[in-house]
Design a protein around this motif. Sequence first.
Motif, PDB file in Angstrom:
ATOM      1  N   UNK A  71       0.835  -1.201   0.000  1.00  0.00           N
ATOM      2  CA  UNK A  71       0.000   0.000   0.000  1.00  0.00           C
ATOM      3  C   UNK A  71       0.876   1.260   0.000  1.00  0.00           C
ATOM      4  N   UNK A  72       1.883   1.285   0.871  1.00  0.00           N
ATOM      5  CA  UNK A  72       2.744   2.465   0.973  1.00  0.00           C
ATOM      6  C   UNK A  72       3.580   2.625  -0.299  1.00  0.00           C
ATOM      7  N   UNK A  73       4.104   1.512  -0.829  1.00  0.00           N
ATOM      8  CA  UNK A  73       4.903   1.587  -2.062  1.00  0.00           C
ATOM      9  C   UNK A  73       4.076   2.115  -3.228  1.00  0.00           C
ATOM     10  N   UNK A  74       2.805   1.670  -3.298  1.00  0.00           N
ATOM     11  CA  UNK A  74       1.939   2.162  -4.363  1.00  0.00           C
ATOM     12  C   UNK A  74       1.696   3.671  -4.211  1.00  0.00           C
ATOM     13  N   UNK A  75       1.508   4.100  -2.938  1.00  0.00           N
ATOM     14  CA  UNK A  75       1.289   5.522  -2.714  1.00  0.00           C
ATOM     15  C   UNK A  75       2.541   6.328  -3.089  1.00  0.00           C
ATOM     16  N   UNK A  76       3.716   5.754  -2.853  1.00  0.00           N
ATOM     17  CA  UNK A  76       4.948   6.441  -3.234  1.00  0.00           C
ATOM     18  C   UNK A  76       5.071   6.540  -4.762  1.00  0.00           C
ATOM     19  N   UNK A  77       4.691   5.448  -5.443  1.00  0.00           N
ATOM     20  CA  UNK A  77       4.722   5.493  -6.911  1.00  0.00           C
ATOM     21  C   UNK A  77       3.734   6.536  -7.430  1.00  0.00           C
ATOM     22  N   UNK A  78       2.532   6.583  -6.785  1.00  0.00           N
ATOM     23  CA  UNK A  78       1.544   7.584  -7.199  1.00  0.00           C
ATOM     24  C   UNK A  78       2.092   8.994  -7.000  1.00  0.00           C
ATOM     25  N   UNK A  79       2.813   9.190  -5.878  1.00  0.00           N
ATOM     26  CA  UNK A  79       3.380  10.513  -5.605  1.00  0.00           C
ATOM     27  C   UNK A  79       4.388  10.897  -6.680  1.00  0.00           C
ATOM     28  N   UNK A  80       5.234   9.927  -7.069  1.00  0.00           N
ATOM     29  CA  UNK A  80       6.212  10.204  -8.117  1.00  0.00           C
ATOM     30  C   UNK A  80       5.513  10.540  -9.435  1.00  0.00           C
ATOM     31  N   UNK A  81       4.394   9.849  -9.713  1.00  0.00           N
ATOM     32  CA  UNK A  81       3.643  10.105 -10.948  1.00  0.00           C
ATOM     33  C   UNK A  81       3.042  11.506 -10.935  1.00  0.00           C
ATOM     34  N   UNK A  82       2.432  11.872  -9.792  1.00  0.00           N
ATOM     35  CA  UNK A  82       1.807  13.201  -9.689  1.00  0.00           C
ATOM     36  C   UNK A  82       2.856  14.295  -9.872  1.00  0.00           C
ATOM     37  N   UNK A  84       5.313  14.381 -11.737  1.00  0.00           N
ATOM     38  CA  UNK A  84       5.787  14.496 -13.117  1.00  0.00           C
ATOM     39  C   UNK A  84       4.708  15.002 -14.078  1.00  0.00           C
ATOM     40  N   UNK A  85       3.475  15.211 -13.563  1.00  0.00           N
ATOM     41  CA  UNK A  85       2.389  15.681 -14.432  1.00  0.00           C
ATOM     42  C   UNK A  85       2.667  17.127 -14.846  1.00  0.00           C
ATOM     43  N   UNK A  86       2.619  17.447 -16.106  1.00  0.00           N
ATOM     44  CA  UNK A  86       2.956  18.805 -16.577  1.00  0.00           C
ATOM     45  C   UNK A  86       2.111  19.894 -15.919  1.00  0.00           C
ATOM     46  N   UNK A  87       0.801  19.620 -15.754  1.00  0.00           N
ATOM     47  CA  UNK A  87      -0.059  20.643 -15.151  1.00  0.00           C
ATOM     48  C   UNK A  87       0.342  20.908 -13.703  1.00  0.00           C
ATOM     49  N   UNK A 117      -7.227  24.372  -9.084  1.00  0.00           N
ATOM     50  CA  UNK A 117      -7.732  23.639  -7.909  1.00  0.00           C
ATOM     51  C   UNK A 117      -8.533  22.403  -8.305  1.00  0.00           C
ATOM     52  N   UNK A 118      -9.484  22.567  -9.238  1.00  0.00           N
ATOM     53  CA  UNK A 118     -10.318  21.417  -9.599  1.00  0.00           C
ATOM     54  C   UNK A 118      -9.480  20.310 -10.234  1.00  0.00           C
ATOM     55  N   UNK A 119      -8.485  20.712 -11.015  1.00  0.00           N
ATOM     56  CA  UNK A 119      -7.624  19.718 -11.659  1.00  0.00           C
ATOM     57  C   UNK A 119      -6.836  18.911 -10.616  1.00  0.00           C
ATOM     58  N   UNK A 120      -6.272  19.601  -9.617  1.00  0.00           N
ATOM     59  CA  UNK A 120      -5.489  18.906  -8.588  1.00  0.00           C
ATOM     60  C   UNK A 120      -6.406  18.083  -7.697  1.00  0.00           C
ATOM     61  N   UNK A 197       6.344  12.736   0.258  1.00  0.00           N
ATOM     62  CA  UNK A 197       6.822  13.921  -0.438  1.00  0.00           C
ATOM     63  C   UNK A 197       7.604  13.501  -1.683  1.00  0.00           C
ATOM     64  N   UNK A 198       7.345  14.203  -2.813  1.00  0.00           N
ATOM     65  CA  UNK A 198       8.047  13.914  -4.070  1.00  0.00           C
ATOM     66  C   UNK A 198       8.543  15.233  -4.661  1.00  0.00           C
ATOM     67  N   UNK A 199       9.806  15.288  -5.105  1.00  0.00           N
ATOM     68  CA  UNK A 199      10.333  16.529  -5.680  1.00  0.00           C
ATOM     69  C   UNK A 199       9.744  16.774  -7.073  1.00  0.00           C
ATOM     70  N   UNK A 200       9.558  18.039  -7.393  1.00  0.00           N
ATOM     71  CA  UNK A 200       9.025  18.435  -8.701  1.00  0.00           C
ATOM     72  C   UNK A 200      10.157  19.103  -9.477  1.00  0.00           C
ATOM     73  N   UNK A 201      10.454  18.537 -10.655  1.00  0.00           N
ATOM     74  CA  UNK A 201      11.565  19.030 -11.470  1.00  0.00           C
ATOM     75  C   UNK A 201      11.037  19.760 -12.707  1.00  0.00           C
ATOM     76  N   UNK A 202      11.813  20.758 -13.111  1.00  0.00           N
ATOM     77  CA  UNK A 202      11.600  21.397 -14.408  1.00  0.00           C
ATOM     78  C   UNK A 202      12.958  21.748 -14.977  1.00  0.00           C
ATOM     79  N   UNK A 203      13.207  21.203 -16.137  1.00  0.00           N
ATOM     80  CA  UNK A 203      14.523  21.384 -16.768  1.00  0.00           C
ATOM     81  C   UNK A 203      15.644  20.894 -15.851  1.00  0.00           C
ATOM     82  N   UNK A 204      15.383  19.727 -15.190  1.00  0.00           N
ATOM     83  CA  UNK A 204      16.355  19.062 -14.312  1.00  0.00           C
ATOM     84  C   UNK A 204      16.688  19.885 -13.066  1.00  0.00           C
ATOM     85  N   UNK A 205      15.840  20.849 -12.707  1.00  0.00           N
ATOM     86  CA  UNK A 205      16.016  21.637 -11.492  1.00  0.00           C
ATOM     87  C   UNK A 205      14.777  21.488 -10.610  1.00  0.00           C
TER      88      UNK A 205
END
Length: 707
Positions: A71-82, A84-87, A117-120, A197-205
Amino acid sequence: MNDCYRNLEVKDLKTKKLVNKLLLWFLLIALLPLSIVTSIQYYIARNSLRKEVNNNLISIADNKAKFLDFYVNEKQKNAATIAQIPNIIDAVEKYQKTFNKNGINTREYQQIDKEYRQFITNYLDIFGYSDILLISQSGNTIFSINNDKELGKNYYQGTYKNSEIAKVFDRAKTLMQVEISNFTYYTSNNEPTAFIAAPIFKNNLIIGVVVLQLNNQEFNKVVNDYTGLGKSGETIVSSLVDERIIFTAPTRHDPKAAFQRYINISNNQSHPLNQANQGIQGNSITIDYRGKETIAAWRYLPSLNAGLLVKMDIAEVFTPLKTLKNIVIILGTITLLLVTLAAIIVAKSISQPVIALTQIVQEFAQGNLRKQASVLSNDEIGQLELSFNRMAAQLETSFETIQEREQELTTAKEQLEKVLAEVQQEAHQLAAQLIQSEKMSSLGQLVAGVAHEINNPINFIYGNLTPANEYIEDLLRLLKLYQQHYPHPVPEIEDEAEAIDINFLIADLPKLLNSMGIGAKRITEIVRSLRNFSRLDEAEMKSVNIHEGIDSTLMILENRLKAAPDRPAIEVIKKYADLPLVECYTGQLNQVFMNILANAIDALEERKIKNFLGLDKLQIHIYTELTKDKQVIIRIKDNGVGIPEKLKKLLFDPFFTTKPIGKGTGLGLSISYKIITEQHQGKLQCISYPGNGTEFIITIPLYQDIK
């Protein structure tokens, strides 16, 4: 007479052997096979049932541990996916820019919030989180779905920088990977939770961090699933914090256990929950937090850095054995009654005359020396009864004589013990009083004598410093006049002035006199403290300033408070209340202060030698206060090694000491206790725990009731 005793022993022995043999053989024939069979069956059934329950608990613990980790691993994968979403990346960038420029309560922020807000929020519903927070790179909360209170908080500042959400944000930002926090009590929604918590990158920063709050309902649904656990079984999830195991989820028997219930493991390292948090899995019978005996299995949850324990009450586990146990008890009872009845009937027909004589002998042994046996036959038993009657008559006479002598000895022994106890008690008290009185008398005379001898010459010096200073100022003024009117003296004077450095002497001589004045004043204060401590002329009850007595005692002990090669200086922290004058025996009260402060210094020196917990500062705290009921309280507390519980009750006993031979007499605290309780009608208490220092509390009335 001897023949009578011998005949009685032989007959009684034969009777006992006959009855015992009959009972023994009946019981062996009937009960032994039954006991063996039922015991084996009960043992097999108990072990089988325990093994079955044990395997069931192990299976449940394994399944729950795997599911929670999954369950926790899946939530971590979901966090990593979120993350990376462009929006989401665009939202973080725009929210952060608007927050830095305009703040939260602005029209520009509301426009950005309305756009994203509605999108998130849709991702909150899709992935099943309780909340989604966006945190800028500088640590500011720039967005939250369900918790507006978090908006604007900075997790690098104030009370938030040590929170779990701040820690997981910092790890995710620093390590640039998905991180999960420990379970914590989240004050914003008043419930325990964990964050991903998952870091959000843009242009590798890294431009920010998305923090997802786990949904407790889904987590607790797994934890509180009691399938296969009967009516008493439950699952406990816990985390190790310092020396305590903290419950991080509600339990079946305590719905409010999360972050409210804990187990102290400082003295119980083998506790199953401690083993689970250390990564050790196992199963055994143990005592749970309710004090009930349970059978439990425990596992480690690496994804949560927590321990999981699944258990059931022993009483419920072994309920099926009660029926078997009741059957065994009933069957054994019936068999025992039947066998006993048959043995009694057979034994009675054989040994009834012997039993009757045995009863008479028992009454005789209990003190009824006039009891006589009834001679009903002329056989061996009849002869035995006649011999017994003659022996009883002779023993009665002898016993009366023995009782008289025994009473006399008892009386003499009691009187002797009473006299010895009184003499011993008086000797101990007299020895203690003589030793301490002689010691304090000698110390007082020595201190008073030294103070007197020092006082006269120092007063002479101190009194002459002022005229000496005036004379030197006059001479220096005259010298300056000479220099002013005769700037070019003869060469011999110039050479001498240069040799003695006249300018330096003119500048330094007033400083030298000032230093002498300060030193003389310091010696005067020390003499005053010595005389105040000795108080030889104040043995009667007086109203005094007890702060002066404490300060005088500290002055006497100042040499021991200074730094030594093997330890730093002992810091004395005084917090005096505004006390009026206190009625007391000043000299005796100073003696109490001396004993307690000297023991505190000994404890601090012993603690530094042992290097207890890497202690750096050695401190003695002294507090005074006046209560509403006119009681003066003096607290003297050190951070030394402390006193074990088993020794505290012996502290005030005469001659009891924990110090090495030659260093302590065991009289200081005993006499201090008598001075406070008997002379001042007060109380002397000791509060101490090993490793946490010792505190002595002196309580005496402000005014003594002198009759």
